[in-house]
Each structure stands twice: as structure tokens, then as C-alpha cells.
Scaffold this active site. Sequence first.
Site, PDB file in Angstrom:
ATOM      1  N   CYS A 118       0.835  -1.199   0.000  1.00 22.56           N
ATOM      2  CA  CYS A 118       0.000   0.000   0.000  1.00 22.56           C
ATOM      3  C   CYS A 118       0.873   1.254   0.000  1.00 22.56           C
ATOM      4  O   CYS A 118       0.630   2.207  -0.755  1.00 22.56           O
ATOM      5  CB  CYS A 118      -0.924  -0.008   1.210  1.00 22.56           C
ATOM      6  SG  CYS A 118      -2.195   1.277   1.170  1.00 22.56           S
ATOM      7  N   CYS A 119       1.905   1.256   0.838  1.00 21.37           N
ATOM      8  CA  CYS A 119       2.825   2.396   0.882  1.00 21.37           C
ATOM      9  C   CYS A 119       3.513   2.595  -0.465  1.00 21.37           C
ATOM     10  O   CYS A 119       3.729   3.732  -0.904  1.00 21.37           O
ATOM     11  CB  CYS A 119       3.878   2.192   1.971  1.00 21.37           C
ATOM     12  SG  CYS A 119       3.281   2.418   3.663  1.00 21.37           S
ATOM     13  N   CYS A 201      -1.171   8.785   6.924  1.00 27.83           N
ATOM     14  CA  CYS A 201      -2.513   8.451   6.449  1.00 27.83           C
ATOM     15  C   CYS A 201      -3.438   8.218   7.650  1.00 27.83           C
ATOM     16  O   CYS A 201      -3.016   7.680   8.678  1.00 27.83           O
ATOM     17  CB  CYS A 201      -2.460   7.197   5.582  1.00 27.83           C
ATOM     18  SG  CYS A 201      -1.620   7.429   4.003  1.00 27.83           S
ATOM     19  N   CYS A 204      -3.724   4.745   9.343  1.00 27.99           N
ATOM     20  CA  CYS A 204      -2.451   4.224   9.856  1.00 27.99           C
ATOM     21  C   CYS A 204      -1.846   5.112  10.940  1.00 27.99           C
ATOM     22  O   CYS A 204      -0.677   4.929  11.297  1.00 27.99           O
ATOM     23  CB  CYS A 204      -1.460   4.055   8.714  1.00 27.99           C
ATOM     24  SG  CYS A 204      -2.023   2.916   7.424  1.00 27.99           S
ATOM     25  N   CYS A 229       7.937   3.494   5.797  1.00 26.48           N
ATOM     26  CA  CYS A 229       7.187   3.116   4.601  1.00 26.48           C
ATOM     27  C   CYS A 229       8.099   2.806   3.418  1.00 26.48           C
ATOM     28  O   CYS A 229       7.654   2.275   2.418  1.00 26.48           O
ATOM     29  CB  CYS A 229       6.220   4.238   4.220  1.00 26.48           C
ATOM     30  SG  CYS A 229       7.051   5.784   3.834  1.00 26.48           S
TER      31      CYS A 229
END
Length: 234
Positions: A118-119, A201, A204, A229
Site C-alpha cells: 500500500c505504501c 494516512c 495508519c 514506509c
Amino acid sequence: MTKEEIAGLNEQLADSDPVEVIKYFVNKYNDKIALSSSLGAEDQVLTQMLTSVTDSAHIFTLDTGRLFSETYELIDRTSKKYKINLKVYSPQADAVQKMVETKGINLFYDSIENRKECCYNRKLEPLKRAFEGLEAWICGLRADQSVTRTNIQVVEWDENNQVLKINPLAKWSEKDVWDYIKEKGIPYNPLHDKGYPSIGCQPCTRAIMPGEDIRAGRWYWENPDTKECGLHKK
């Protein structure tokens, strides 16, 4: 750039304050240097410093699509205060859609592998586009932010992106940052006043408890030594 050249720059700039560091590299790289801003407290300090030494500051940020509303509002306030065109890079829609369809909207909670995917899609890939044509980037990293950052230097070589990485605030404390923000009247994210020292985010990031590490709220379900990340991987 060689390790010896990096070491030489760190020795040369050992007694320089952050503004002097920024001025040195802006003069050296001109339009080939940029500040990558997450709109955190440190990056807001660097935005003020950078715009104080040049009228053509190149500043960009990454819109992951999952930021807090307060962060989006700060982008607007910062752009207006410093009269800058804060360039926003977004993820590739097709890649994000495929990832979500395959692994779910909140895949990052399921495994470190998923979180890093995702990162990558939301941050690392847009960063690569932001780096096109650059030779140096300015970052808001500080040595006392977390266990993953204790050894950072003012000047480093980013092997992944093949650019010089400048950390003008490497030696600053959190108190130094907030004293400067108050002194200069720098706009900052109101979440900082609600227990969020480090803001990424929304899914997170959580507020931290008294006594916790300042980055304890980032990827809070993971161990401290995995909480990066990939943006600042050496």
C-alpha cells in the site's frame, strides 16, 4: 556521490544551522533540488526556511488518498501563506484500484507485506515521479524521532532514488521545532495539539499516550523496527 564526498560535506556543514544548510544546497543545485513535505511540523519549518532563502522554492507533497481532512486544509493554508505552488502528486488510480480489489480497502492491517504494498502504490511510486529531474531533496528527518532514525546525518546519499538527501533538522530536538514554529508563526496541523506528533494516512495513524515514542502512533500495530514506509530506506 562517494562516501568520502558525503563525509566531507557533513564535516563542512557540521557547525551550520538549518537555514545555512538549505542556502548552501539551493545555491549548489538551483532548480534541481526540492523539499518533499508531508505537512508535518518539521516540514512546515523547512517550508518557511526554504521560502525565506529563495523566491522559486520547489516544494511537493504526496496525496495518498487516505490523508486526514486537516492535512488537506493545511496544504491550502500553507500555499497561500508562503505564496507557493505546492505541487501535489497522487497515486496511479489503476494500481490502487487493482490492489484494493485484490486485497481489500484496509489491506495494510493484515500483514507488513500488504502495508508495504500500500505504501508503495500510494507513496513510493508517486515519489519516483516527483524525483524526475532532481539531484537533491530536502527532508524533515530528525535523529531523535525514532529508533529507525538515530543514525541519520545532515547529508546522505539516497541509493534507491539516486539523489542527495539533505536533512537540515537532523540535530534538532522536538522542542527546537516547536519553539521555531511559535517564533515564526508557522501554520501547522491542528492534530498536533490533539496528541498526534507524527501524522500520516488517517487509517495508519493514531494519537499517542503520554510517555510513548513520538512515532508510536504511526503503523501502531507493528513493531518499532518496521515503522518506515520505504521513503527513507537507505
